[in-house]
Structure formats: C-alpha cells, structure tokens
Write a protein that holds these residues in place. Structure first.
Motif, PDB file in Angstrom:
ATOM      1  N   ALA A   1       0.839  -1.212   0.000  1.00 15.78           N
ATOM      2  CA  ALA A   1       0.000   0.000   0.000  1.00 15.78           C
ATOM      3  C   ALA A   1       0.865   1.250   0.000  1.00 15.78           C
ATOM      4  CB  ALA A   1      -0.930  -0.008   1.216  1.00 15.78           C
TER       5      ALA A   1
ATOM      6  N   PHE B   1       3.146   4.033  -2.602  1.00 15.91           N
ATOM      7  CA  PHE B   1       2.735   4.882  -3.723  1.00 15.91           C
ATOM      8  C   PHE B   1       2.296   4.018  -4.904  1.00 15.91           C
ATOM      9  CE2 PHE B   1       5.629   7.212  -1.066  1.00 15.91           C
ATOM     10  CZ  PHE B   1       4.893   8.350  -0.826  1.00 15.91           C
ATOM     11  N   ALA B   2       3.086   3.015  -5.229  1.00 14.01           N
ATOM     12  CA  ALA B   2       2.787   2.179  -6.391  1.00 14.01           C
ATOM     13  C   ALA B   2       1.565   1.301  -6.141  1.00 14.01           C
ATOM     14  CB  ALA B   2       3.996   1.322  -6.745  1.00 14.01           C
TER      15      ALA B   2
ATOM     16  N   ARG C   1       7.292   7.975   2.836  1.00 14.70           N
ATOM     17  CA  ARG C   1       8.742   7.785   3.041  1.00 14.70           C
ATOM     18  C   ARG C   1       9.589   8.988   2.612  1.00 14.70           C
ATOM     19  NH1 ARG C   1      10.668   2.532   0.325  1.00 14.70           N
ATOM     20  NH2 ARG C   1      12.579   2.989   1.451  1.00 14.70           N
TER      21      ARG C   1
ATOM     22  N   VAL D   1       2.491 -10.458   3.116  1.00 18.65           N
ATOM     23  CA  VAL D   1       2.693 -11.622   2.238  1.00 18.65           C
ATOM     24  C   VAL D   1       4.052 -12.222   2.550  1.00 18.65           C
ATOM     25  CG1 VAL D   1       3.021 -12.351  -0.154  1.00 18.65           C
ATOM     26  CG2 VAL D   1       1.148 -10.805   0.433  1.00 18.65           C
TER      27      VAL D   1
ATOM     28  N   ASP E   1       9.149   0.549  -6.722  1.00 20.01           N
ATOM     29  CA  ASP E   1      10.556   0.232  -6.459  1.00 20.01           C
ATOM     30  C   ASP E   1      10.939  -1.216  -6.765  1.00 20.01           C
ATOM     31  OD1 ASP E   1      10.977   2.819  -5.655  1.00 20.01           O
ATOM     32  OD2 ASP E   1      11.470   2.356  -3.578  1.00 20.01           O
TER      33      ASP E   1
ATOM     34  N   CYS F   1       9.599   8.090  -5.587  1.00 18.34           N
ATOM     35  CA  CYS F   1       8.172   8.307  -5.470  1.00 18.34           C
ATOM     36  C   CYS F   1       7.623   8.846  -6.794  1.00 18.34           C
ATOM     37  CB  CYS F   1       8.018   9.326  -4.352  1.00 18.34           C
ATOM     38  SG  CYS F   1       6.402   9.776  -4.000  1.00 18.34           S
TER      39      CYS F   1
HETATM   40  C1  LIG Z   1      14.157   9.467   3.409  1.00 18.08           C
HETATM   41  C2  LIG Z   1      13.660   9.237   2.024  1.00 18.08           C
HETATM   42  C3  LIG Z   1      13.555  10.309   1.150  1.00 18.08           C
HETATM   43  C4  LIG Z   1      13.078  10.106  -0.150  1.00 18.08           C
HETATM   44  N1  LIG Z   1      12.965  11.190  -0.963  1.00 18.08           N
HETATM   45  C5  LIG Z   1      12.413  11.044  -2.183  1.00 18.08           C
HETATM   46  C6  LIG Z   1      12.215  12.178  -3.026  1.00 18.08           C
HETATM   47  O1  LIG Z   1      12.555  13.310  -2.666  1.00 18.08           O
HETATM   48  N2  LIG Z   1      11.649  11.971  -4.240  1.00 18.08           N
HETATM   49  C7  LIG Z   1      11.269  10.736  -4.664  1.00 18.08           C
HETATM   50  O2  LIG Z   1      10.756  10.627  -5.776  1.00 18.08           O
HETATM   51  N3  LIG Z   1      11.464   9.636  -3.897  1.00 18.08           N
HETATM   52  C8  LIG Z   1      12.021   9.755  -2.665  1.00 18.08           C
HETATM   53  N4  LIG Z   1      12.195   8.651  -1.873  1.00 18.08           N
HETATM   54  C9  LIG Z   1      11.917   7.310  -2.413  1.00 18.08           C
HETATM   55  C10 LIG Z   1      10.454   6.895  -2.295  1.00 18.08           C
HETATM   56  O3  LIG Z   1      10.016   7.011  -0.976  1.00 18.08           O
HETATM   57  C11 LIG Z   1      10.283   5.461  -2.773  1.00 18.08           C
HETATM   58  O4  LIG Z   1      10.852   5.328  -4.050  1.00 18.08           O
HETATM   59  C12 LIG Z   1       8.797   5.114  -2.813  1.00 18.08           C
HETATM   60  O5  LIG Z   1       8.316   5.053  -1.499  1.00 18.08           O
HETATM   61  C13 LIG Z   1       8.572   3.800  -3.535  1.00 18.08           C
HETATM   62  O6  LIG Z   1       7.204   3.534  -3.555  1.00 18.08           O
HETATM   63  P1  LIG Z   1       6.690   2.021  -3.563  1.00 18.08           P
HETATM   64  O7  LIG Z   1       5.206   2.090  -3.509  1.00 18.08           O
HETATM   65  O8  LIG Z   1       7.344   1.268  -4.643  1.00 18.08           O
HETATM   66  O9  LIG Z   1       7.242   1.395  -2.204  1.00 18.08           O
HETATM   67  P2  LIG Z   1       6.991   1.775  -0.688  1.00 18.08           P
HETATM   68  O10 LIG Z   1       6.620   3.203  -0.541  1.00 18.08           O
HETATM   69  O11 LIG Z   1       8.192   1.268   0.025  1.00 18.08           O
HETATM   70  O12 LIG Z   1       5.724   0.919  -0.276  1.00 18.08           O
HETATM   71  C14 LIG Z   1       5.792  -0.472  -0.159  1.00 18.08           C
HETATM   72  C15 LIG Z   1       4.495  -1.002   0.418  1.00 18.08           C
HETATM   73  O13 LIG Z   1       4.554  -2.424   0.428  1.00 18.08           O
HETATM   74  C16 LIG Z   1       4.218  -2.910   1.725  1.00 18.08           C
HETATM   75  N5  LIG Z   1       4.891  -4.191   1.902  1.00 18.08           N
HETATM   76  C17 LIG Z   1       6.215  -4.433   1.969  1.00 18.08           C
HETATM   77  N6  LIG Z   1       6.439  -5.752   2.138  1.00 18.08           N
HETATM   78  C18 LIG Z   1       5.223  -6.346   2.134  1.00 18.08           C
HETATM   79  C19 LIG Z   1       4.783  -7.695   2.255  1.00 18.08           C
HETATM   80  N7  LIG Z   1       5.651  -8.695   2.400  1.00 18.08           N
HETATM   81  N8  LIG Z   1       3.457  -7.946   2.221  1.00 18.08           N
HETATM   82  C20 LIG Z   1       2.550  -6.937   2.066  1.00 18.08           C
HETATM   83  N9  LIG Z   1       2.921  -5.648   1.948  1.00 18.08           N
HETATM   84  C21 LIG Z   1       4.231  -5.359   1.986  1.00 18.08           C
HETATM   85  C22 LIG Z   1       4.698  -1.796   2.644  1.00 18.08           C
HETATM   86  O14 LIG Z   1       4.112  -1.903   3.914  1.00 18.08           O
HETATM   87  C23 LIG Z   1       4.234  -0.589   1.853  1.00 18.08           C
HETATM   88  O15 LIG Z   1       2.850  -0.410   2.041  1.00 18.08           O
HETATM   89  C24 LIG Z   1      12.691   8.812  -0.573  1.00 18.08           C
HETATM   90  C25 LIG Z   1      12.791   7.732   0.303  1.00 18.08           C
HETATM   91  C26 LIG Z   1      13.259   7.924   1.584  1.00 18.08           C
HETATM   92  C27 LIG Z   1      13.345   6.759   2.533  1.00 18.08           C
END
Ligand SMILES: Cc1cc2nc3c(=O)[nH]c(=O)nc-3n(C[C@H](O)[C@H](O)[C@H](O)COP(=O)(O)OP(=O)(O)OC[C@H]3O[C@@H](n4cnc5c(N)ncnc54)[C@H](O)[C@@H]3O)c2cc1C
Length: 401
Positions: free
Chosen positions: A10, A12-13, A47, A78, A291, A308
């Motif tokens: 849950a 961004f993606a 994040r 999962v 990611d 993000c």
């Molecule tokens: C300090 C910091 C600063 C950042 N600054 C920027 C910025 O300025 N600009 C930018 O574009 N990006 C930035 N990022 C990067 C950005 O936060 C990530 O690239 C983004 O959060 C990726 O989104 P996502 O949905 O792929 O993964 P995530 O946001 O990591 O979400 C993953 C989801 O999967 C869930 N999950 C994980 N494992 C399981 C499992 N086994 N079963 C069920 N659910 C699970 C988690 O609970 C979460 O809900 C930053 C990151 C950090 C940490």
C-alpha cells in the motif's frame, strides 16, 4: 466466475495500482473482477518525508479511499508467492496465516535500506528509511538533551552523501539545536565513499548543494567509507575516528525480498525486469511496479529510479494494464519521459533540476516552496470522493508537465 486482481503493498505504487485498476473496471461497468490489496497497514507511509520532524505522523489513511472505490483491503504481510499455483501466503494482522489466490498479481512491495555487514552498523546506526526507524531516530535526538555535553553527544554523522544523506544532513543542525539549545556546539558530518558529494546527482546541482551545506555548517569527508560503528562513533577507511552519539546510515536500497519469489530476471538492486506494460518478463500473471520494477521510462534507454516520482506513475500504469489484461482491452504502455529532482536543503532552501543531466532550474527559497508543495500535497493520496479518486488514477494523467 469472478476474477481477482491482487495488489501487494500500500505504498505509492500499490495504492495507485489498486485505484487505477478499480477505475478501469468501473468504466466497463464490470462487477465480476475484484481488486484486493494486502498490506501490513491501511496507511500510505510517506517515506520521502522521513528525514523531517514528526516521522511518526508521516502516514496517510487509505481505508476511506478504498471503501469509496471498491478496493477490498486485507491487513497482512505476504510471506510467500507461489507463482505456479497463483497464490500467496499471508500472515494476518493477528498472526493468523492464510492463503489468497489471484488471477493477476501486482507486486508493489517497495524497497528497504540495505545495511552491509559493517561491524556495529546493525546495532548502532539509525536510519530514516521506514516510519518506525525515523521515529526511533527522532526520540534518540530528543533524549540527547539528558546526556552530558560532549563532542559525541553534539555530533551526528550521516553515512552516505547521496539524495537521502544530503536531505537528512541538511536538517540535522537545526534538529540538534532544537533538542540541545540554540547555543549548543553542534556538528554534522557526511561520510561519503565517493570522491564527490551527491555522486549520483551529477555535476549540475553540486555547486548549489555545496553552497547550502557550507551555509548550514555541515562538514563532509569524501573518499572515506565507514568501516565500523559503535555507541560513541565510527571509524572510516581513512583511519579517522569520529566521536558521535548519532550515526545515520543512508547508503543504498534494495527491492523487497519478495521479488526473489518470482522466477524472472532481476537487476543489481533486486528489481524485476518488466515489459512496457509492466508485466514481469516471462511471467504472464504477474506485474511489478514502483521500487520493485526495473522499467524503461522512455525509448532513450532511461529507466525508472527507486523514487516516489516514478512509483506513482508506475502504479497508475500497472493498475490500468492489469485490469485491461483481464478485460481483454489494449494496454497503455508506461511512459514517463520527463524526469525532475527536487532536493531539500533544510533551512537553506532546496534545488530543483530537470532532465537526466539534472540541469538546475531553481534553487533556494523558490525551490523550497516547490519541495514543500510536493511533500505536503502532490505525493499524498487523492480525495476519498469516488469520482475524484478515479480521475486522479488515470494512467495518462500528467503530474509533472
Ligand atoms: C528518506 C527518504 C527520502 C526520499 N525522498 C524522495 C524524493 O525526494 N523523491 C522521490 O521521488 N522519492 C524519494 N524517496 C523514495 C520513495 O520514498 C520510494 O521510491 C517510494 O516510497 C517507492 O514507492 P513504492 O510504492 O514502490 O514502495 P513503498 O513506498 O516502500 O511501499 C511499499 C508497500 O509495500 C508494503 N509491503 C512491503 N512488504 C510487504 C509484504 N511482504 N506484504 C505486504 N505488503 C508489503 C509496505 O508496507 C508498503 O505499504 C525517498 C525515500 C526515503 C526513505
């Protein structure tokens, strides 16, 4: 017989995938395809803001949005993906195991900070990668005020001088002074293995970064790797010991370990290779997004960053295409040719760049205004009003024009 799209994660993606899939199914007036999202919490963890204060508050609720758009939320983690029988093993919120089958899976489990096997790192280094970790750092900084006034107490070392390391270091002088008093002799040092600060950010924004960090009083050691960490500081590969009660590790991330459960090619960061529709190469029933996806952003050889900025668009595309797949409709290939960065530089301001060469377009207070808008508005979930949420989930929506 009804069909199921299962979105895992849950972030961004994942959030945008679920909304975008539900949108297309709604447009077709179909009630025989359900969208189920499984994640440990019904909150979007913001994040990109975890280097800021109030880390524990960097969560946005999702249940109302899911309810209004017909996405079924299951709270759990999962633990295993069985691609051969289209099923996942879930550990529920109260520790109860179960299985969920799917017709199509969207893997959106994000990334985690990578901590190498450096002595003392796991035990003593803090991070700003996950909400609980950033909250622990914040509590630690506040508690420093109860300790004797020493060089170590007043020092924060940020290990890694990349995007996250710079944003974190730029905040720390003010955060330390807020905890220790305006007149405290605070010291913030970035330790970076490369010969340049912000090695991956390129030459464009570097002069602005250097100017800002100097103005904030942040120091750095370049060409120096962290070789060990303890409760009172660390040692670098140059043999220097830096006394510090606070070491923050920011160097390196890896895609979620669940990517290894998919029998497909992955890149060096663990991301699954996907086609232009975000379907995992060679695995017809699985899409990867955010990611966990190694996805081309254009026809010029650029690929999505673990960001993000990309995760939100990747999410909307994956959700649309997985639903289109089950509906027998043509997919809309993922494309995001415009790439920008906006790097927070603490009280000094920010720097905004455009293009993969990162040409500086704005800096200082003006860029900070943009960063604040990004961090407090643009990356948050949409309204829980059904029509607005669906409009925001359009895969062709252009956020950064
Ligand atoms: C300090 C910091 C600063 C950042 N600054 C920027 C910025 O300025 N600009 C930018 O574009 N990006 C930035 N990022 C990067 C950005 O936060 C990530 O690239 C983004 O959060 C990726 O989104 P996502 O949905 O792929 O993964 P995530 O946001 O990591 O979400 C993953 C989801 O999967 C869930 N999950 C994980 N494992 C399981 C499992 N086994 N079963 C069920 N659910 C699970 C988690 O609970 C979460 O809900 C930053 C990151 C950090 C940490």
């Amino acid at each position: 017989m009804s069909k199921r799209i299962l979105v895992v994660g849950a972030g961004f993606a994942g959030m945008w995938s679920a909304l975008s899939a539900a949108r297309l199914i709604d447009q077709h007036g179909r009630t025989d395809i359900e969208v189920v999202l499984v994640a440990p919490e019904p909150h979007l963890h913001v994040r990109p803001r975890l280097y800021e204060e109030n880390a524990a508050g960097m969560k946005a609720p999702l249940l109302d949005i899911f309810a209004s758009t017909g996405v079924r939320f299951i709270q759990g983690t999962v633990e295993r993906i069985h691609v051969e029988r289209s099923e996942v093993d879930v550990l529920g919120a109260h520790g109860t195991p179960s299985s969920i089958n799917y017709d199509r899976l969207v893997l959106a489990t994000g990334s985690r900070l990578f901590r190498p096997q450096i002595p003392g790192l796991a035990k003593h280094a803090f991070s700003v990668d996950q909400v609980d970790e950033a909250a622990a750092l914040e509590a630690h900084i506040k508690a420093l005020a109860t300790q004797p006034d020493t060089l170590a107490r007043n020092t924060v070392v940020v290990a890694g001088g990349g995007f996250t390391g710079i944003e974190t270091a730029a905040e720390m002088p003010a955060r330390l002074r807020a905890a220790l008093g305006e007149n405290a002799k605070v010291r913030v040092i970035i330790v970076e293995r490369d010969k340049e600060i912000g090695p991956d950010l390129g030459a464009g924004p570097r002069p602005v970064i250097v100017e800002a960090l100097e103005a904030l009083g942040v120091q750095w050691r370049l060409g120096a790797a962290v070789t060990s960490v303890d409760a009172d500081g660390l040692i670098t590969s140059e043999g220097e010991r830096i006394e510090a009660s606070t070491v923050i590790w920011t160097a390196g991330v890896r895609a979620s370990a669940l990517t290894a459960h998919i029998p497909a090619e992955r890149d060096a960061l663990g991301r699954l290779h996907v086609d232009r529709n975000l379907r995992v190469l060679g695995v017809d029933t699985v899409y990867a997004t955010g990611d966990v996806a190694y996805a081309a952003t254009d026809d010029d050889g650029n690929h999505a960053m673990m960001s993000c900025q990309h995760a939100m668009n990747l999410g909307r595309s994956a959700g649309h295409n997985v639903a289109a797949d089950l509906l027998g409709e043509a997919p809309i290939p993922y494309s995001q040719p415009k790439y920008v960065t906006c790097l927070d530089l603490g009280p000094w301001g920010a720097v905004y760049t455009e293009g993969w060469e990162r040409e500086v377009k704005m800096s200082g207070a003006q860029a900070k205004e943009l960063k604040t808008r990004i961090n407090t508005e643009w990356i948050y979930p949409p309204s829980a009003e059904r029509a607005e949420a669906f409009a925001a989930a359009d895969p062709l929506r252009i956020v950064v024009a």
